[in-house]
Design a protein around this motif. Structure first.
Motif, mmCIF file in Angstrom:
data_model
loop_
_atom_site.group_PDB
_atom_site.id
_atom_site.type_symbol
_atom_site.label_atom_id
_atom_site.label_comp_id
_atom_site.label_asym_id
_atom_site.label_seq_id
_atom_site.Cartn_x
_atom_site.Cartn_y
_atom_site.Cartn_z
ATOM 1 N N ASN A 167 98.796 63.810 80.618
ATOM 2 C CA ASN A 167 97.412 63.971 80.676
ATOM 3 C C ASN A 167 96.835 64.601 79.152
ATOM 4 O O ASN A 167 96.510 65.866 79.105
ATOM 5 C CB ASN A 167 96.891 64.908 81.604
ATOM 6 N N GLU A 411 76.871 59.533 87.940
ATOM 7 C CA GLU A 411 77.235 60.184 86.831
ATOM 8 C C GLU A 411 77.639 59.026 85.572
ATOM 9 O O GLU A 411 77.673 57.828 86.144
ATOM 10 C CB GLU A 411 78.865 60.740 87.057
ATOM 11 N N ARG A 414 82.932 55.347 83.288
ATOM 12 C CA ARG A 414 84.326 55.435 82.715
ATOM 13 C C ARG A 414 84.239 54.443 81.532
ATOM 14 O O ARG A 414 84.308 54.655 80.270
ATOM 15 C CB ARG A 414 85.448 55.091 83.456
ATOM 16 N N ILE A 417 81.718 56.099 78.953
ATOM 17 C CA ILE A 417 82.546 57.287 78.417
ATOM 18 C C ILE A 417 83.657 56.414 77.237
ATOM 19 O O ILE A 417 83.741 56.978 76.199
ATOM 20 C CB ILE A 417 83.461 58.063 79.288
ATOM 21 N N THR A 421 83.356 57.141 73.471
ATOM 22 C CA THR A 421 84.481 57.719 72.719
ATOM 23 C C THR A 421 84.895 56.790 71.609
ATOM 24 O O THR A 421 85.042 57.252 70.453
ATOM 25 C CB THR A 421 85.779 57.815 73.515
ATOM 26 N N ASN A 442 86.748 68.961 74.369
ATOM 27 C CA ASN A 442 86.700 68.416 75.728
ATOM 28 C C ASN A 442 86.841 67.046 75.624
ATOM 29 O O ASN A 442 86.171 66.137 76.314
ATOM 30 C CB ASN A 442 85.359 68.621 76.357
ATOM 31 N N GLY A 444 87.846 63.246 75.949
ATOM 32 C CA GLY A 444 87.984 62.148 76.933
ATOM 33 C C GLY A 444 87.387 62.435 78.266
ATOM 34 O O GLY A 444 87.682 61.928 79.268
ATOM 35 N N THR A 445 86.397 63.382 78.081
ATOM 36 C CA THR A 445 85.602 63.686 79.469
ATOM 37 C C THR A 445 84.238 63.449 78.959
ATOM 38 O O THR A 445 83.822 63.123 77.996
ATOM 39 C CB THR A 445 85.591 65.084 79.794
ATOM 40 N N PRO A 446 83.284 63.472 80.033
ATOM 41 C CA PRO A 446 81.909 63.343 79.864
ATOM 42 C C PRO A 446 81.102 64.552 79.297
ATOM 43 O O PRO A 446 80.073 64.391 78.924
ATOM 44 C CB PRO A 446 81.208 63.400 81.305
ATOM 45 N N HIS A 447 82.002 65.444 78.824
ATOM 46 C CA HIS A 447 81.375 66.563 78.104
ATOM 47 C C HIS A 447 81.995 66.528 76.404
ATOM 48 O O HIS A 447 81.976 67.782 75.968
ATOM 49 C CB HIS A 447 81.852 67.849 78.748
ATOM 50 N N SER A 448 82.562 65.455 76.208
ATOM 51 C CA SER A 448 83.180 65.278 74.709
ATOM 52 C C SER A 448 82.324 65.619 73.877
ATOM 53 O O SER A 448 81.072 65.237 73.749
ATOM 54 C CB SER A 448 83.695 64.062 74.795
ATOM 55 N N THR A 527 78.633 72.646 79.789
ATOM 56 C CA THR A 527 79.946 72.655 79.326
ATOM 57 C C THR A 527 79.876 72.129 77.849
ATOM 58 O O THR A 527 80.687 72.816 77.134
ATOM 59 C CB THR A 527 81.022 71.683 80.018
#
Length: 637
Positions: A167, A411, A414, A417, A421, A442, A444-448, A527
């Motif tokens: 991960n 939300e 993916r 995202i 990205t 952050n 790879g997350t929605p908060h990147s 975040t």
């Protein structure tokens, strides 16, 4: 706009003192290593391929490519290190004699219940799995970073290994494999990267790599030549450690070749460490040179690299791709990591000639570390190849958002995202090519968040700069709003391109004493903003660039009007006419843009939209960049 300024390219690093450096003396066990490889089925030296046309083009005597495109059936030099490391680890664990045969190793594996584990982004893990299969190891676990190409994963699994996706990035994958090896009885960790408490196995891997260099010298001898420069790609630095240990050994009586290292623009760990004079752990971004995407150097390699590397350079993915095509025309089937050295030679030839590293008598050896493998054709980051706007459009079309103009319920998906990205990854490549450092938060997350900063590039002529008075400016680009709605700028890419070009222009200038950061945010959130402020510290002013609005907009929540007034004056000074400042409390302004998140933290902030009729040039993007540069000048200095 992009053709009007000279792009600052990351310079080549030189260490003149490396010319006289000699590596620490090590035990010469080359005869033992040679005997081991001779015992392996179908062992044979790899080819040394001459490139006479390229040598003539570059003005040197000879250019050779050491083509590590097929080692015992595997497409990489990595088997040299992994196989010797596995052998030595088994010998020491089972207390076998130093001349133990393959059958002795197989017996020890069964008697002692030895299993293998490793971390990899491709070739090393496949090599460990190959050795596990050859020696009859019951279990081989190979840990790979998140997002690794499925074909690479399949190639490792086909050697009989269980592939475990970690991960995180490569550095996190190494830590994951280390934890597993420590706590799981019967597993032996086989890694080429050393760190405190884990040095023996990486040192053995380095010993194995020297086999290639013995072959190079023998093959050059046939042509009555000696290498005067060796160019190699760098990941964790173990291969370069082997090259320096071999060619700059105190036992060598001949003049050592210059050692040149090549890294991707987006994973320049050694380059940045050499510049800082300390081993750094850095943020990396995806590159087609996946095996070189390492953010931390091997601890035992760094001690040699910092003094023994003569020159260090970085290359773009496109430069690497072009080198792959050139090698293919010369019957060398190279993968991206394999072509990096040749791309680096082209990148630095003119500069290296001025530094005295290359001349008409030079014999250059480029280490091609891997054979052909699939990769995505890179999108150029060079100004003379493609405009930034067109490049971002190209990225977007490769993986379109789920719904370009409608609000998505729930939300962020993916797929969105992933697309965002990809855009951020391209922006990272574009920035690093121009020697503008980046930082991922952050990932790879929605908060990147992708941060890029330019700080203190000189002063105004005749004036002293007061560091304490120099204010900071944050420029923000949103890819998605709080509802998962793709901002309308995707049809034009104006905010993102404007922010990037502004940063590049300020980075190219020698007279601005700015302190400016661009934050590319996947979607505004508590975040994301908290991460930005936690990284940057206090921010004196922030601008959200959003083409969904026109001119300037802010909220009644902002009581620190001196910043907004300053921004308005700067924009008007840039376009030579009045612009509108909208003051609103509407949700579309406060929530969708993330403005509320900044104002609630008492950061003076506003939204800067497209200039519309105020544009002073046929290219509205140019007008926006000029205005942002003027804002940075006035506010920061």
């Amino acid at each position: 706009m992009e053709g009007s300024k000279t792009t600052i390219r990351r310079s080549v690093y030189y260490n003149p003192a490396a010319k006289s450096y000699r590596a620490p003396e090590t035990k010469d066990n080359s005869a033992e290593i040679k005997a081991f490889y001779a015992s392996l089925p179908d062992y044979a030296p790899t080819k040394l391929v001459p490139l006479p046309k390229l040598a003539k083009e570059l003005g040197v005597k000879s250019v050779y490519v050491k083509a590590e495109t097929s080692r015992l059936g595997l497409p990489s030099f990595k088997l040299l290190g992994a196989s010797w490391a596995v052998r030595q680890a088994i010998i020491h664990h089972a207390k076998l004699p130093s001349n133990a045969s393959l059958d002795d190793l197989r017996t020890a594996v069964q008697d002692h219940g030895i299993n293998l584990c490793a971390a990899t982004d491709g070739n090393h893990g496949r090599s460990v799995a190959f050795m596990g299969r050859m020696l009859g190891v019951k279990q081989t676990k190979v840990f790979v970073p998140r997002g690794l190409d499925e074909k690479i994963i399949a190639s490792i699994a086909n050697e009989g290994a269980e592939v475990v996706v970690a991960n995180g990035d490569y550095d996190e994958t190494v830590r994951t494999a280390h934890r597993f090896g420590e706590k799981t009885e019967g597993f032996m960790l086989i890694e080429a990267v050393a760190y405190e408490g884990y040095e023996d196995v990486p040192r053995w891997a380095v010993e194995g790599y020297t086999t290639m260099l013995h072959e190079v010298d023998a093959q050059l001898q046939v042509h009555n030549e000696v290498a005067s420069m060796v160019i190699a790609p760098v990941g964790v630095g173990s291969l370069t450690q082997a090259i320096i240990s071999y060619y700059k050994s105190p036992n060598k009586t001949s003049k050592p070749p210059s050692i040149v290292t090549i890294e991707p623009d987006t994973a320049a760990t050694l380059y940045k460490s050499l510049k800082a004079d300390q081993s750094l752990s850095i943020n990396t971004s995806p590159t087609i040179m996946a095996g070189l995407e390492c953010g931390t150097l091997s601890s035992i390699a760094w001690t040699l690299l910092k003094d023994g590397v003569d020159a260090s350079a970085t290359i773009s993915d496109l430069e690497c791709h072009e080198a792959i095509l050139y090698l293919a025309k010369n019957d060398v089937g190279a993968g991206p990591c394999g072509a990096a050295a040749l791309a680096g030679l082209r990148r630095m030839t003119i500069d290296a000639s001025r530094k005295g590293l290359l001349d008409e008598s030079s014999v250059v050896v480029c280490i091609c570390t891997e054979g052909t493998r699939p990769y995505e054709i890179p999108i150029p980051v060079e100004d003379d190849k493609v405009k930034l706007w067109h490049a971002l459009t190209w990225v977007h079309k490769q993986s379109p958002f789920s719904d370009d103009e409608k609000i998505c319920t729930g939300e962020v998906s993916r797929s969105d995202i992933k697309t965002a990205t990809m855009i951020m990854n391209y922006a990272a490549q574009w920035l690093e090519y121009r020697d503008i450092g980046i930082q991922w938060l952050n990932a790879g997350t929605p908060h990147s968040v992708l941060l890029a900063s330019v700080t203190g590039r000189g002063t105004y002529e005749g004036e002293e700069r007061d560091e304490k008075k120099r204010k900071s400016l944050l420029l923000v680009t949103l890819l998605l709003d709080t509802d998962g709605w793709l901002r309308r700028w995707t049809s034009k890419y104006m905010p993102l391109t404007s922010n990037l070009l502004t940063l590049s222009q300020l980075n190219s200038s020698v007279r601005f004493g700015v302190n400016i950061t661009v934050a590319i945010i996947l979607t505004p959130s508590q975040t994301a903003i908290k991460s930005i402020l936690g990284t940057l510290g206090p921010v004196d002013g922030a601008i959200i660039v959003d083409a969904a609005f026109e001119d300037l907009a802010t909220s009644k929540l902002d009581q620190k009007s001196n910043f907004v007034d300053s921004v308005k004056q700067s924009v008007e000074g840039s376009v030579n006419e009045k612009v509108r400042l909208q003051v609103s409390a509407k949700k579309t302004l406060l929530e969708a843009t993330g403005l509320r998140l900044l104002l609630e933290r008492e950061i003076p902030a506003c939204v800067f939209g497209h200039l519309g009729n105020h544009a002073t040039d046929a290219d509205p993007e140019l007008s926006m960049v000029n205005a942002l540069v003027k804002i940075a000048e006035d506010w920061c200095t």
